[in-house]
Design an enzyme around this catalytic site. Structure first.
Site, PDB file in Angstrom:
ATOM      1  N   CYS A 141      -7.537   7.116  -0.302  1.00 11.21           N
ATOM      2  CA  CYS A 141      -8.009   6.094  -1.232  1.00 11.21           C
ATOM      3  C   CYS A 141      -6.940   5.743  -2.256  1.00 11.21           C
ATOM      4  O   CYS A 141      -6.732   6.475  -3.235  1.00 11.21           O
ATOM      5  CB  CYS A 141      -9.278   6.580  -1.927  1.00 11.21           C
ATOM      6  SG  CYS A 141      -9.922   5.381  -3.119  1.00 11.21           S
ATOM      7  N   CYS A 144      -8.214   5.108  -5.782  1.00 12.11           N
ATOM      8  CA  CYS A 144      -8.551   6.332  -6.529  1.00 12.11           C
ATOM      9  C   CYS A 144      -7.292   7.064  -6.980  1.00 12.11           C
ATOM     10  O   CYS A 144      -7.220   7.533  -8.111  1.00 12.11           O
ATOM     11  CB  CYS A 144      -9.343   7.314  -5.659  1.00 12.11           C
ATOM     12  SG  CYS A 144     -10.595   6.611  -4.615  1.00 12.11           S
ATOM     13  N   ASP A 145      -6.326   7.210  -6.086  1.00 15.44           N
ATOM     14  CA  ASP A 145      -5.231   8.151  -6.340  1.00 15.44           C
ATOM     15  C   ASP A 145      -3.854   7.518  -6.528  1.00 15.44           C
ATOM     16  O   ASP A 145      -2.900   8.212  -6.890  1.00 15.44           O
ATOM     17  CB  ASP A 145      -5.145   9.148  -5.168  1.00 15.44           C
ATOM     18  CG  ASP A 145      -6.423   9.995  -5.053  1.00 15.44           C
ATOM     19  OD1 ASP A 145      -7.027  10.270  -6.101  1.00 15.44           O
ATOM     20  OD2 ASP A 145      -6.804  10.346  -3.930  1.00 15.44           O
TER      21      ASP A 145
END
Ligand code: NDP
Length: 316
Positions: A141, A144-145
């Protein structure tokens, strides 16, 4: 737990942001929800580290910690949370009918409404080196990261819309993005492809696959193989993003609930209603487009409201 002969008002399957948000709303509406967590209590967010994009957390929040908070919030209003996996379902076709859900191939629960929040699982390549370094620089992701790799060199695998979108996202924050596409063309839409090729810091490589992810504790590089020539070369990176699609967790609903070709549950219009009365779907299991914690939570809320309205109709 349901008494013999008394079906639950609401049974929630899944414990990601959708499941717990449905539980909070259902419990507050006195639907006395019972929630079964599935194999991965807390869902996909428990596999990430810091969540920086969920509204209300100005300093970010640890993914697993956020899921513990969501569980506590659901329990505060009376949700019964159990660890267990729904392994089979028998969904009624009748308005007001009772649905049956088997837990862990053993116990059968009955419920008037079911909220499905079983999510989707990111697909991985399956290389031992990739699996070993999940959480050590391998992520599924970018939204997200990606931020943790600001100013660094990263790589992304995949040639669909997700890979193209995430490569573009990463290119805005990282120094360089190597994009590996296994065919000689991308599956992504032309518009998305143009966004990729317009970025000067994306090194787009066709016919390219990962031979091995290099690094002991953390990702340090990749050995790439050209699947036409067999030629191998190595690059240095600190982050590897896998964007080769997701698989919705819907196997137990086959032949009972309507799904699209990829197995995502189909809901009616803007609601969370499935094709069986009293069965609602929320979160990634019915959303291949947005797949964010906050959108999953939003549809969890909708599912609880839909369930409450349905129960009011059949009880009146
Ligand atoms: P897709 O299934 O569309 O694409 C997966 C990609 O990963 C393909 O390029 C595929 O290659 C590649 N791939 C699969 N397995 C491997 C493997 N083992 N090794 C290397 N590459 C592999 O998934 P997406 O997540 O990209 O998209 C899912 C759906 O969501 C699509 O319908 C998409 O249009 C939609 N979507 C739309 C967006 C938008 O419109 N903004 C944004 C994101 C998604 P190959 O082509 O060779 O099979």
């Amino acid at each position: 737990m349901s008494q013999e002969g008394t079906p639950l008002k609401t049974l929630i399957i899944g414990s990601g942001p959708a499941g717990y948000t449905a539980a909070i709303y259902a419990a507050r509406a006195d639907l006395q929800p019972v929630l079964y967590t599935g194999m991965e209590p807390g869902g996909q967010l428990t596999t990430t580290t810091e969540v920086d994009n969920f509204p209300g957390y100005p300093d970010g929040v640890d993914g697993p910690a956020m899921m513990v908070d969501l569980q506590k919030q659901a329990e505060r209003f009376g949700t019964e949370v159990h660890i267990g996996m729904a392994t089979a379902v028998e969904l009624s076709n009748k308005v007001g009918g009772t649905h049956k859900v088997t837990i862990d191939n053993d116990k059968v629960l009955e419920a008037k409404t079911i909220i499905i929040a079983t999510g989707a699982s990111a697909k991985y390549l399956g290389l031992p080196s990739e699996q070993r370094l999940r959480g050590g620089g391998v992520s599924a992701c970018a939204v997200c990261d990606g931020f943790f790799y600001k100013g660094q060199e990263v790589a992304i695998v995949g040639g669909g819309d997700t890979a193209a979108e995430e490569a573009t996202y990463l290119a805005n924050i990282c120094k360089k993005v190597t994009m590996l596409v296994r065919k000689d063309h991308m599956r992504a839409s032309k518009a998305m492809q143009h966004r990729v090729t317009a970025k000067e810091n994306i090194d787009l490589r066709y016919n390219s696959e990962i031979d091995e992810v290099l690094g002991d504790q953390v990702v340090e590089g990749l050995r790439i193989v050209n699947n036409q020539t067999g030629e191998k070369d190595e690059i240095s990176i600190t982050g590897l993003f896998i964007a080769i699609g997701h698989k919705p967790n819907t196997d137990i609903f086959k032949d009972q609930l309507d799904m699209d070709d990829a197995g995502y549950l189909i809901t009616e219009g803007k609601s969370t209603k499935t094709n069986r009365p009293g069965v609602f779907a929320s979160g990634d299991v019915q959303d291949k487009e947005y797949r964010q914690a906050v959108t999953a939570a939003g549809t969890g809320c909708m599912a609880a409201l839909d369930a409450e309205r349905y129960l009011a109709t059949i009880e009146s």
